[in-house]
Design a protein around this motif. Structure first.
Motif, PDB file in Angstrom:
ATOM      1  N   LEU A   1      -8.734  16.046   4.286  1.00 17.03           N
ATOM      2  CA  LEU A   1      -9.006  16.234   5.704  1.00 17.03           C
ATOM      3  C   LEU A   1      -9.302  17.701   5.977  1.00 17.03           C
ATOM      4  CD1 LEU A   1      -6.134  14.028   7.179  1.00 17.03           C
ATOM      5  CD2 LEU A   1      -8.461  13.359   6.665  1.00 17.03           C
ATOM      6  N   ILE A   2     -10.048  17.963   7.051  1.00 15.31           N
ATOM      7  CA  ILE A   2     -10.381  19.343   7.387  1.00 15.31           C
ATOM      8  C   ILE A   2      -9.131  20.050   7.902  1.00 15.31           C
ATOM      9  CG2 ILE A   2     -12.777  18.744   7.876  1.00 15.31           C
ATOM     10  CD1 ILE A   2     -12.055  19.178  10.848  1.00 15.31           C
ATOM     11  N   ASP A   3      -9.166  21.370   7.959  1.00 15.07           N
ATOM     12  CA  ASP A   3      -7.996  22.170   8.315  1.00 15.07           C
ATOM     13  C   ASP A   3      -7.594  22.045   9.777  1.00 15.07           C
ATOM     14  OD1 ASP A   3      -7.681  23.111   5.739  1.00 15.07           O
ATOM     15  OD2 ASP A   3      -9.069  24.780   6.067  1.00 15.07           O
ATOM     16  N   GLU A   4      -8.480  21.581  10.646  1.00 15.01           N
ATOM     17  CA  GLU A   4      -8.174  21.501  12.079  1.00 15.01           C
ATOM     18  C   GLU A   4      -7.253  20.343  12.447  1.00 15.01           C
ATOM     19  OE1 GLU A   4     -11.174  22.328  10.990  1.00 15.01           O
ATOM     20  OE2 GLU A   4     -11.757  24.135  12.066  1.00 15.01           O
ATOM     21  N   VAL A   5      -7.039  19.384  11.526  1.00 10.10           N
ATOM     22  CA  VAL A   5      -6.156  18.248  11.813  1.00 10.10           C
ATOM     23  C   VAL A   5      -4.992  18.235  10.835  1.00 10.10           C
ATOM     24  CG1 VAL A   5      -7.955  16.817  12.853  1.00 10.10           C
ATOM     25  CG2 VAL A   5      -7.525  16.652  10.420  1.00 10.10           C
ATOM     26  N   LEU A   6      -3.927  17.608  11.253  1.00 11.59           N
ATOM     27  CA  LEU A   6      -2.707  17.525  10.452  1.00 11.59           C
ATOM     28  C   LEU A   6      -2.310  16.062  10.328  1.00 11.59           C
ATOM     29  CD1 LEU A   6      -0.236  19.015   9.174  1.00 11.59           C
ATOM     30  CD2 LEU A   6       0.815  18.901  11.440  1.00 11.59           C
ATOM     31  N   ALA A   7      -2.041  15.602   9.103  1.00  9.70           N
ATOM     32  CA  ALA A   7      -1.620  14.224   8.861  1.00  9.70           C
ATOM     33  C   ALA A   7      -0.173  14.226   8.384  1.00  9.70           C
ATOM     34  CB  ALA A   7      -2.514  13.564   7.820  1.00  9.70           C
ATOM     35  N   LYS A   8       0.631  13.303   8.949  1.00  9.11           N
ATOM     36  CA  LYS A   8       2.035  13.164   8.566  1.00  9.11           C
ATOM     37  C   LYS A   8       2.340  11.690   8.360  1.00  9.11           C
ATOM     38  CE  LYS A   8       3.281  15.145  12.277  1.00  9.11           C
ATOM     39  NZ  LYS A   8       3.682  15.866  13.450  1.00  9.11           N
ATOM     40  N   LEU A   9       3.273  11.415   7.448  1.00 10.00           N
ATOM     41  CA  LEU A   9       3.729  10.049   7.203  1.00 10.00           C
ATOM     42  C   LEU A   9       5.076   9.885   7.891  1.00 10.00           C
ATOM     43  CD1 LEU A   9       2.901   7.495   5.674  1.00 10.00           C
ATOM     44  CD2 LEU A   9       4.180   8.323   3.730  1.00 10.00           C
ATOM     45  N   GLU A  10       5.106   9.056   8.937  1.00  8.06           N
ATOM     46  CA  GLU A  10       6.334   8.849   9.704  1.00  8.06           C
ATOM     47  C   GLU A  10       6.640   7.364   9.796  1.00  8.06           C
ATOM     48  OE1 GLU A  10       5.640  10.594  13.506  1.00  8.06           O
ATOM     49  OE2 GLU A  10       5.678  12.652  12.749  1.00  8.06           O
TER      50      GLU A  10
ATOM     51  N   VAL B   1       0.857  -1.188   0.000  1.00  6.82           N
ATOM     52  CA  VAL B   1       0.000   0.000   0.000  1.00  6.82           C
ATOM     53  C   VAL B   1       0.890   1.233   0.000  1.00  6.82           C
ATOM     54  CG1 VAL B   1      -1.752   1.286   1.265  1.00  6.82           C
ATOM     55  CG2 VAL B   1      -1.858  -1.190   1.211  1.00  6.82           C
ATOM     56  N   ASP B   2       0.595   2.150  -0.909  1.00  3.09           N
ATOM     57  CA  ASP B   2       1.351   3.388  -1.017  1.00  3.09           C
ATOM     58  C   ASP B   2       0.466   4.530  -0.545  1.00  3.09           C
ATOM     59  OD1 ASP B   2       3.351   5.246  -1.752  1.00  3.09           O
ATOM     60  OD2 ASP B   2       2.333   5.590  -3.668  1.00  3.09           O
ATOM     61  N   VAL B   3       0.873   5.206   0.530  1.00  2.00           N
ATOM     62  CA  VAL B   3       0.119   6.337   1.075  1.00  2.00           C
ATOM     63  C   VAL B   3       0.926   7.609   0.843  1.00  2.00           C
ATOM     64  CG1 VAL B   3      -0.853   7.371   3.157  1.00  2.00           C
ATOM     65  CG2 VAL B   3      -1.006   4.912   2.810  1.00  2.00           C
ATOM     66  N   GLN B   4       0.262   8.635   0.314  1.00  2.00           N
ATOM     67  CA  GLN B   4       0.899   9.921   0.089  1.00  2.00           C
ATOM     68  C   GLN B   4       0.096  10.999   0.808  1.00  2.00           C
ATOM     69  OE1 GLN B   4       0.978  10.309  -4.150  1.00  2.00           O
ATOM     70  NE2 GLN B   4       2.828   9.048  -4.366  1.00  2.00           N
ATOM     71  N   VAL B   5       0.800  11.855   1.534  1.00  2.02           N
ATOM     72  CA  VAL B   5       0.163  12.968   2.233  1.00  2.02           C
ATOM     73  C   VAL B   5       0.711  14.253   1.634  1.00  2.02           C
ATOM     74  CG1 VAL B   5      -0.191  14.088   4.456  1.00  2.02           C
ATOM     75  CG2 VAL B   5      -0.015  11.595   4.341  1.00  2.02           C
ATOM     76  N   GLN B   6      -0.175  15.041   1.017  1.00  2.00           N
ATOM     77  CA  GLN B   6       0.215  16.320   0.432  1.00  2.00           C
ATOM     78  C   GLN B   6      -0.714  17.380   0.993  1.00  2.00           C
ATOM     79  OE1 GLN B   6      -0.338  15.321  -3.639  1.00  2.00           O
ATOM     80  NE2 GLN B   6       1.714  14.485  -3.886  1.00  2.00           N
ATOM     81  N   GLY B   7      -0.253  18.082   2.011  1.00  2.00           N
ATOM     82  CA  GLY B   7      -1.092  19.073   2.669  1.00  2.00           C
ATOM     83  C   GLY B   7      -2.243  18.389   3.390  1.00  2.00           C
ATOM     84  N   GLN B   8      -3.476  18.700   2.991  1.00  5.47           N
ATOM     85  CA  GLN B   8      -4.654  18.083   3.604  1.00  5.47           C
ATOM     86  C   GLN B   8      -5.179  16.909   2.790  1.00  5.47           C
ATOM     87  OE1 GLN B   8      -3.925  19.638   6.511  1.00  5.47           O
ATOM     88  NE2 GLN B   8      -6.096  19.301   6.891  1.00  5.47           N
ATOM     89  N   ASN B   9      -4.562  16.611   1.638  1.00  2.00           N
ATOM     90  CA  ASN B   9      -4.994  15.497   0.799  1.00  2.00           C
ATOM     91  C   ASN B   9      -4.209  14.232   1.161  1.00  2.00           C
ATOM     92  OD1 ASN B   9      -6.783  17.081  -0.654  1.00  2.00           O
ATOM     93  ND2 ASN B   9      -5.186  17.735  -2.075  1.00  2.00           N
ATOM     94  N   VAL B  10      -4.938  13.156   1.413  1.00  2.00           N
ATOM     95  CA  VAL B  10      -4.326  11.856   1.707  1.00  2.00           C
ATOM     96  C   VAL B  10      -4.793  10.885   0.635  1.00  2.00           C
ATOM     97  CG1 VAL B  10      -4.094  10.005   3.397  1.00  2.00           C
ATOM     98  CG2 VAL B  10      -4.358  12.360   4.173  1.00  2.00           C
TER      99      VAL B  10
END
Length: 177
Positions: free
Chosen positions: A37-46, A15-24
């Motif tokens: 995702l809405i602006d109140e949350v932040l997603a990061k790939l770690e 599975v390939d997951v890409q996070v670009q700003g608010q788009n996952v």
């Protein structure tokens, strides 16, 4: 602190997951899904995991934290394993069959009920009284299953109708003399 949101979403192999700003975006063997995702949350790939955190301590950020994490988790599971909802048909003469791109059901009406199968969804009828709805988008699979069930909901006296496999029907007692 959110009990669900604090757990990172593991990304399985393949599975390939890409996070670009608010788009996952998640791509896997079954297909590709993306969400904003809405602006109140932040997603990061770690290191092979998607971590969702609230941007601030506002009430909306804390309430949407676990929701955003669950949406990402549903996408990852959907593109790697997929989702299936099983339906059962109860009633004399009630049956279903897949004919081409349509699900044809006989549900006690004067006519056959025809349901067009949407894109990205596969419907199988192994037995005439069992319907299996599967696909990689959890929301779409659940929506299609609910629409099929809506044609003839199970009634409480004899239990006739279309019900989910895991659903229990509360039965009522009939008239007494």
């Amino acid at each position: 602190m959110s009990r669900i949101g604090k757990h990172p979403v593991p990304v399985p192999a393949g599975v390939d997951v890409q996070v670009q700003g608010q788009n996952v975006t998640a791509k896997g063997k079954l297909g590709s899904l993306s969400t904003t995702l809405i602006d109140e949350v932040l997603a990061k790939l770690e290191d092979g995991k998607v971590v969702v955190t609230p941007r601030n301590e506002s009430k909306r950020a804390r309430t949407m934290w676990a929701t955003a994490r669950t949406l990402v988790n549903n996408m990852v599971i959907g593109v790697s394993q997929g989702y299936t909802v099983n339906l059962e048909i109860n009633g004399v003469g009630y049956r279903a069959a897949v004919q081409g791109k349509e699900l044809v059901m006989q549900l006690g009406y004067s006519h056959d009920v025809k349901y067009p199968i949407p894109e990205g969804i596969t419907i199988k009828c192994d037995k005439p009284t069992a319907i299996s709805v599967s696909g990689f988008d959890k929301q779409k699979v659940g929506q299609v299953a609910a629409e099929i069930r809506e044609y003839r909901k199970p009634e409480p006296y004899k239990g006739k109708g279309i019900k989910y496999e895991t659903e229990t029907i509360l039965r009522k007692e009939g008239k007494k003399k």
